[in-house]
Design a protein around this motif. Structure first.
Motif, PDB file in Angstrom:
ATOM      1  N   ARG A   1       5.986  -5.530   1.903  1.00 56.50           N
ATOM      2  CA  ARG A   1       5.294  -4.726   0.905  1.00 56.50           C
ATOM      3  C   ARG A   1       3.797  -4.707   1.161  1.00 56.50           C
ATOM      4  N   ARG A   2       3.192  -3.620   0.751  1.00 56.77           N
ATOM      5  CA  ARG A   2       1.745  -3.520   0.794  1.00 56.77           C
ATOM      6  C   ARG A   2       1.209  -3.704  -0.616  1.00 56.77           C
ATOM      7  N   PRO A   3      -0.002  -4.217  -0.767  1.00 57.24           N
ATOM      8  CA  PRO A   3      -0.554  -4.368  -2.105  1.00 57.24           C
ATOM      9  C   PRO A   3      -0.688  -3.016  -2.795  1.00 57.24           C
ATOM     10  N   ALA A   4      -0.462  -3.040  -4.112  1.00 58.67           N
ATOM     11  CA  ALA A   4      -0.630  -1.800  -4.870  1.00 58.67           C
ATOM     12  C   ALA A   4      -2.076  -1.344  -4.792  1.00 58.67           C
ATOM     13  N   ALA A   5      -2.280  -0.032  -4.810  1.00 56.63           N
ATOM     14  CA  ALA A   5      -3.636   0.502  -4.762  1.00 56.63           C
ATOM     15  C   ALA A   5      -4.399   0.077  -6.008  1.00 56.63           C
ATOM     16  N   VAL A   6      -5.700  -0.101  -5.858  1.00 54.30           N
ATOM     17  CA  VAL A   6      -6.526  -0.544  -6.973  1.00 54.30           C
ATOM     18  C   VAL A   6      -6.399   0.410  -8.152  1.00 54.30           C
ATOM     19  N   ASP A   7      -6.446   1.718  -7.898  1.00 53.22           N
ATOM     20  CA  ASP A   7      -6.349   2.684  -8.980  1.00 53.22           C
ATOM     21  C   ASP A   7      -5.014   2.604  -9.694  1.00 53.22           C
ATOM     22  N   ASP A   8      -3.947   2.315  -8.962  1.00 54.38           N
ATOM     23  CA  ASP A   8      -2.633   2.168  -9.579  1.00 54.38           C
ATOM     24  C   ASP A   8      -2.630   1.011 -10.564  1.00 54.38           C
ATOM     25  N   GLY A   9      -3.203  -0.116 -10.160  1.00 55.36           N
ATOM     26  CA  GLY A   9      -3.233  -1.286 -11.029  1.00 55.36           C
ATOM     27  C   GLY A   9      -4.055  -1.040 -12.281  1.00 55.36           C
ATOM     28  N   GLU A  10      -5.215  -0.410 -12.129  1.00 53.44           N
ATOM     29  CA  GLU A  10      -6.054  -0.135 -13.291  1.00 53.44           C
ATOM     30  C   GLU A  10      -5.366   0.846 -14.233  1.00 53.44           C
TER      31      GLU A  10
END
Length: 409
Positions: free
Chosen positions: A242-251
């Motif tokens: 897995r790749r880390p979730a995008a910053v905008d997705d998390g916010e």
């Protein structure tokens, strides 16, 4: 100058050069060892941020004042030769940086500027950097003045239509009784922090003091909003596909959960916001019951961070779901903002739906490559009684909520 005087054997030139070097050395020692916060000319810094906390992408005004501790000629002399430079985290200053308005007087320097934070979190403002020169302009020194201010930034929230027919039907069917009317309410004196909507104006006019309905919330079910921290960025585990979730997705996930929680609170439901954690302790997680508690809900969002990896995220979801199942209050509604999970975490979440009302928004991170896990999570939760909808990250929060509310009807 000194070497030239020595070469030409001109004592006067040597003396002149030595005097210049001595002047620079004395000025350097005087400027370098002199502290702006101490001595007869001591200065102090005050900084005020309004509003505080700040909401992401909303403008806040900052007032900075550098003034003398005591009126004295030494303090005024320091202020007259002072140049200021404010430090601010990039997340606070935004893309435009700081554009300050400065007004100076003999005893103070006032600075005003605006901030538009671009990220939720707790960011540093200051300390103030000062640049000053000696009386003769020979030496320039830079020195910090005052302490840093840590500015909390709340997530943005939108008002969601939580008073839908589905919510009303759930409340009535689950409580098995009608809601009490205003005439059935028990009145008590108003205390600071009570919701103004609960004021019983007829009794207040009759008694000459504010009275509130103490049992207006009878029959209104408590709501727990559960945020899966796996949706936020985390450190990539070695060997993980897995790749880390995008910053905008998390916010986006944080803002969606915060919007749901504040909307239910504003609608009169006792509400709390929980996040997945490896060692949950729900005993101290009280429900917010008044508008004054709204700030506490948003304060809890400021420092939310992602898990250290997908394995920790799955484990945290499992332990939090198990703890919530044991600590659940009668009639409690659980609304979860979730990502896809492994079978164990899905099983623990499914047990919640088998024993009470549970809704879930499953978030599909953009660019993620694990649709199979999304489908498995949605299927198992739905089978266990959860009302489930799926939304792509960064979908308009009102639309994401409307899709879930439609499924729950």
């Amino acid at each position: 100058m000194v070497p030239l005087g020595l070469v030409l054997t001109l004592p006067d030139l040597v003396g002149l050069g030595a005097a210049a070097l001595l002047a620079v050395a004395v000025a350097w020692v005087a400027i370098g060892t002199q502290r702006l916060e101490s001595g007869r000319g001591a200065l102090h810094v005050t900084r005020a941020v309004t509003p505080n906390p700040v909401v992401r992408d909303r403008t806040a005004e900052v007032s900075l004042l550098v003034a003398a501790h005591h009126a004295s000629g030494a303090a005024y002399e320091r202020l007259s030769r002072l140049r200021l430079s404010e430090q601010a985290a990039h997340e606070l200053a935004g893309h435009q940086g700081i554009r300050a308005r400065v007004s100076a007087r003999a005893d103070r320097i006032a600075v005003h500027y605006s901030l538009t934070p671009t990220r939720r979190g707790r960011w540093s403002l200051g300390p103030l950097l000062t640049t000053r020169t000696d009386v003769f302009g020979l030496v320039r020194a830079t020195q910090p003045l005052g302490a840093a201010t840590h500015v909390p930034v709340w997530p943005r929230t939108v008002e969601l239509a939580v008073r839908t027919r589905s919510v009303g039907d759930v409340d009535h069917s689950a409580t098995g009784a009608r809601l009490q009317s205003t005439d059935d309410s028990v009145l008590r004196e108003y205390v600071a922090g009570d919701d103004p909507r609960r004021v019983h104006w007829a009794s207040a006019a009759r008694r000459g003091q504010l009275m509130v309905r103490a049992d207006e919330s009878a029959g209104v079910r408590p709501v727990t909003v559960l945020l899966d921290r796996s949706l936020l960025p985390h450190w990539q585990e070695a060997g993980s596909p897995r790749r880390p979730a995008a910053v905008d997705d998390g916010e986006w996930a944080v803002e969606l959960a915060a919007s749901i929680a504040t909307s239910f609170l504003d609608a009169g439901h006792p509400t709390r916001l929980l996040t997945t954690t490896v060692a949950p302790s729900l005993e101290g997680e009280r429900f917010a019951t008044t508008r004054a508690s709204r700030s506490a809900l948003l304060d809890a969002c400021v420092d939310i961070r992602g898990h250290r990896g997908s394995a920790e995220g799955n484990h945290a979801t499992s332990t939090t779901a198990r703890a919530l199942r044991l600590a659940r209050t009668p009639g409690e509604i659980v609304i979860a903002v979730l990502g896809p999970h492994d079978p164990d975490a899905r099983h623990k979440l499914a047990a919640l739906g088998a024993e009470g009302t549970c809704w879930a928004i499953l978030v599909t991170p953009r660019g993620a490559g694990f649709q199979h896990e999304m489908d498995e999570t949605a299927a198992e939760l739905s089978t266990s009684g959860w009302q489930v909808s799926t939304s792509e990250a960064r979908t308009d929060p009102e639309r994401a909520w409307a899709l879930l509310a439609e499924r729950a009807r």
